[in-house]
Design a protein around this motif. Structure first.
Motif, PDB file in Angstrom:
ATOM      1  N   SER A 173      46.719 -19.168  60.595  1.00 33.78           N
ATOM      2  CA  SER A 173      46.850 -17.555  60.634  1.00 33.78           C
ATOM      3  C   SER A 173      45.912 -17.057  59.325  1.00 33.78           C
ATOM      4  O   SER A 173      45.642 -16.032  59.716  1.00 33.78           O
ATOM      5  N   GLN A 174      45.845 -17.979  58.442  1.00 33.05           N
ATOM      6  CA  GLN A 174      44.589 -17.786  57.332  1.00 33.05           C
ATOM      7  C   GLN A 174      43.949 -18.928  57.018  1.00 33.05           C
ATOM      8  O   GLN A 174      44.415 -19.791  56.881  1.00 33.05           O
ATOM      9  N   LEU A 205      28.608 -19.213  55.120  1.00 31.77           N
ATOM     10  CA  LEU A 205      28.947 -18.904  56.512  1.00 31.77           C
ATOM     11  C   LEU A 205      28.551 -17.230  56.482  1.00 31.77           C
ATOM     12  O   LEU A 205      28.022 -16.712  57.508  1.00 31.77           O
ATOM     13  N   ALA A 206      28.790 -16.623  55.422  1.00 35.14           N
ATOM     14  CA  ALA A 206      28.762 -15.194  55.441  1.00 35.14           C
ATOM     15  C   ALA A 206      27.167 -14.935  55.411  1.00 35.14           C
ATOM     16  O   ALA A 206      26.708 -13.885  55.843  1.00 35.14           O
ATOM     17  N   ALA A 207      26.445 -15.671  54.766  1.00 33.62           N
ATOM     18  CA  ALA A 207      24.877 -15.524  54.862  1.00 33.62           C
ATOM     19  C   ALA A 207      24.319 -15.957  55.981  1.00 33.62           C
ATOM     20  O   ALA A 207      23.045 -15.909  56.110  1.00 33.62           O
ATOM     21  N   GLY A 208      24.766 -16.644  57.016  1.00 33.28           N
ATOM     22  CA  GLY A 208      24.294 -17.143  58.466  1.00 33.28           C
ATOM     23  C   GLY A 208      23.870 -18.429  57.954  1.00 33.28           C
ATOM     24  O   GLY A 208      23.144 -19.024  59.155  1.00 33.28           O
ATOM     25  N   GLN A 250      36.401 -15.129  58.127  1.00 35.03           N
ATOM     26  CA  GLN A 250      36.830 -15.108  59.877  1.00 35.03           C
ATOM     27  C   GLN A 250      36.144 -16.144  60.545  1.00 35.03           C
ATOM     28  O   GLN A 250      36.801 -16.893  61.497  1.00 35.03           O
ATOM     29  N   LYS A 251      34.737 -16.317  60.270  1.00 39.04           N
ATOM     30  CA  LYS A 251      34.066 -17.438  60.647  1.00 39.04           C
ATOM     31  C   LYS A 251      34.986 -19.023  60.704  1.00 39.04           C
ATOM     32  O   LYS A 251      34.950 -19.618  61.297  1.00 39.04           O
ATOM     33  N   GLU A 283      32.589  -6.749  52.978  1.00 42.56           N
ATOM     34  CA  GLU A 283      32.451  -7.040  54.483  1.00 42.56           C
ATOM     35  C   GLU A 283      31.846  -8.487  54.879  1.00 42.56           C
ATOM     36  O   GLU A 283      32.348  -9.097  55.665  1.00 42.56           O
ATOM     37  N   LEU A 284      30.996  -9.002  53.773  1.00 39.76           N
ATOM     38  CA  LEU A 284      30.475 -10.184  54.105  1.00 39.76           C
ATOM     39  C   LEU A 284      31.420 -11.280  53.967  1.00 39.76           C
ATOM     40  O   LEU A 284      31.398 -12.251  54.709  1.00 39.76           O
TER      41      LEU A 284
END
Length: 597
Positions: free
Chosen positions: A561-562, A588-591, A522-523, A515-516
């Motif tokens: 698109s990706q 980015l996943a970790a913020g 996505q970010k 999920e992360l």
């Protein structure tokens, strides 16, 4: 003052005079014949001895160098007089019944603006100056005309003289704009044994005069020609100074003129320097300069020698059998053991002639046939007088046996080293095969007393914010590991149960929930589609240039698109894309990275 000295006022101190001593001094009343007979004619005899000779005319422009060398039909100079006497000498020495046959050839060239031009063949272009293995200067491609009489010489020389570059200046209506060199070769071949051959060269050089452009008024092409002339004469002065001072390097190659005169200056030629001076007061400095150059040149020492060699023998080559070339002991070894057993059991009789004796002269099958025949004749002559061969030229039997034994020992040593090398190669191949079977590669140690250590792989970890770790830890399915540092030892602990992992674990990786990862991707995708060039530069591995490329591609082809579509941008390779994902998704996943504001 007299026939060998002159005196001139000193321009630095008018109360003093400068005195010069030369081999000969010719005043205003001297004739062309006086100059030729007194200084030039005596050196012609050296050409018939296989030696070189050279005559140079040096001085300022308008001083009479061309009048001294070629002269005029009414007053012929050094060149026609020397050729007339030289041809007469060759006819006398090469007559029937004389031991030598002589031939004369001539070449005529000029050095114009550092270019060697053939005056007998003006269309040949610039020629190169070479040096053979014996140090003789030669010019490949230079035309050589055979001459047997003075009429032949005039037929070639007069048209070639008209090809020489001349020009008008304020001081001379027909000023020489180049250095002219007449090369005459005298080849001699001996008619009887030992068939020697000699070669003598005669250089007759009319140098262009040094010019003061303020008086000559040279402009344009004449100024360029004057610069080339003065430069070559300056190098000529440097060569003379280097020879007088005994410097290790003489700058012969700095000019085509000095390169061509290498034989005449400090070389192997009998050289005569004729310094033409102008007695007018306006030429005072030029006269002093010419006298100083002549005085320095007088100190140069040449070392003439005879250029003699052996010509190929007129008879056929001497053919010797294998037994004669090897001698009795070597021939015995050359024969096989079967041939030796079949041979006559009677002891070998004493050789009848010296050609069957063991002599190193008989092993020189590649020698010149004429020389080989002469040496064998000498060997037979010594044998007929009761001599035991040529002890100074042959190797004694005892020393020969020692040499053969040394060679055999060296051969055995070489064979032993080859065998040892093959054993080592077989051992290395066996070790490689054993490593492939065990799937455990090891490093070969070239020396027993040296050890090679292998660096361990670096451990990698990503530091995440504590707040996000606590939020993810609250979920029951989260499997996030953190790295803690206790002193100098690192241990991997779990958030649920802080139990140390096994110490035997050499490598580990950081695991993050899918999920992360999806959130981080996505970010990045949102930032690629909506961010400006400045926002894109906040990403790792993205600089100003790549940010502009991404914005331009997005305006041209639409949104991404990706994240993998980033590879389609020109200037971004697959390897760069891989490092980009590794550097940005986890952060980015970790913020650690923010989207567009």
């Amino acid at each position: 003052m007299d026939s060998c000295s002159l005196e001139i006022a000193n321009w630095r101190n008018h109360q003093e005079t400068l005195k010069y001593q030369f081999d000969a001094f010719y005043g205003e009343r001297s004739t062309q014949q006086d100059i030729y007979a007194g200084s030039v004619q005596p050196i012609l005899r050296h050409l018939l001895e296989g030696q070189n000779a050279g005559v140079l005319a040096y001085g300022p422009t308008g001083a009479g160098k061309t009048h001294t060398m070629p002269g005029s039909p009414e007053q012929p100079g050094v060149i026609p007089r020397a050729l007339m006497d030289l041809l007469q000498l060759t006819r006398e020495e090469g007559a029937e019944g004389r031991p030598w046959a002589l031939s004369v050839t001539m070449s005529y060239l000029e050095i114009y603006q550092e270019k060697v031009l053939d005056l007998l063949d003006p269309a040949s272009g610039d020629l190169v100056i070479r040096e053979d293995c014996r140090g003789n200067i030669l010019i490949p491609g230079l035309t050589q005309k055979p001459i047997t009489s003075f009429a032949d010489f005039e037929r070639h020389f007069l048209p070639a003289s008209r090809n020489r570059t001349v020009g008008a200046t304020r001081l001379n209506q027909r000023s020489s704009r180049s250095h002219a060199v007449l090369l005459v070769k005298v080849d001699q071949r001996e008619r009887l044994a030992p068939f020697r051959q000699r070669e003598g060269k005669l250089y007759l050089i009319d140098l262009a005069g040094s010019e003061d452009n303020r008086r000559t008024g040279n402009k344009g092409l004449r100024l360029k020609e004057s610069g080339a002339i003065n430069t070559s004469l300056f190098v000529l002065g440097k060569v003379v100074d280097a020879l007088n001072q005994g410097l290790p390097r003489v700058p012969y190659r700095d000019s085509k003129l000095t390169r061509l005169l290498q034989d005449s200056l400090g070389g192997s030629a009998h050289s005569i320097l004729i310094a033409n001076i102008a007695p007018e007061r306006c030429f005072y400095l030029d006269t002093v300069s010419a006298l100083n150059f002549a005085a320095r040149s007088k100190e140069v020492i040449n070392r003439p020698f005879t250029n003699e060699s052996l010509q190929p023998h007129v008879l056929g080559p001497v053919k010797l059998s294998q037994k004669e070339l090897l001698g009795p002991p070597e021939a015995k070894r050359a024969r096989g053991p079967e041939e030796e057993e079949i041979g006559s059991p009677e002891p070998m009789a004493a050789p009848a002639s010296a050609s069957q004796k063991l002599s190193p002269l008989q092993k020189l099958s590649s020698m010149d046939p004429a020389m080989l025949e002469r040496l064998l004749s000498l060997d037979r002559l010594l044998a007929s007088q009761g001599s035991q061969g040529a002890p100074l030229l042959s190797t004694p039997k005892r020393e020969r046996m020692v040499l053969m034994k040394t060679v055999e020992e060296k051969d055995l040593e070489i064979e032993r080293l080859k065998t040892k090398q093959k054993e080592l190669e077989a051992k290395m191949l066996a070790q490689k095969a054993e490593e492939k079977e065990n799937h455990c590669p090891t490093m070969l140690r070239p020396l027993s007393h040296r050890t090679v250590t292998v660096a361990k792989p670096l451990k990698k970890a990503v530091v995440m914010p504590l707040q996000l770790i606590q939020e993810q830890a609250a979920s029951p399915n989260a499997e996030i590991h953190i790295l803690k540092n206790k002193g100098r030892k690192r241990k991997l602990e779990s958030l649920d149960a802080l139990e140390p992992e096994e110490k035997a674990e050499d490598c580990w990786e950081l695991q993050i929930s899918p999920e992360l990862l999806a959130h981080g991707r996505q970010k990045i995708l949102d930032l690629l589609n909506e961010g400006s060039a400045r926002d894109l530069r906040s990403l790792q591995r993205i600089g100003p240039k790549k940010a502009q490329l991404i914005v331009g591609w997005r305006e041209l082809h639409g949104p991404f698109s990706q994240v993998e579509d980033l590879e389609r941008v020109e200037g971004i390779t697959g390897k760069q894309m891989e490092s980009f994902l590794k550097a940005n998704i986890l952060g980015l996943a970790a913020g650690q990275r923010c989207g567009p504001s």
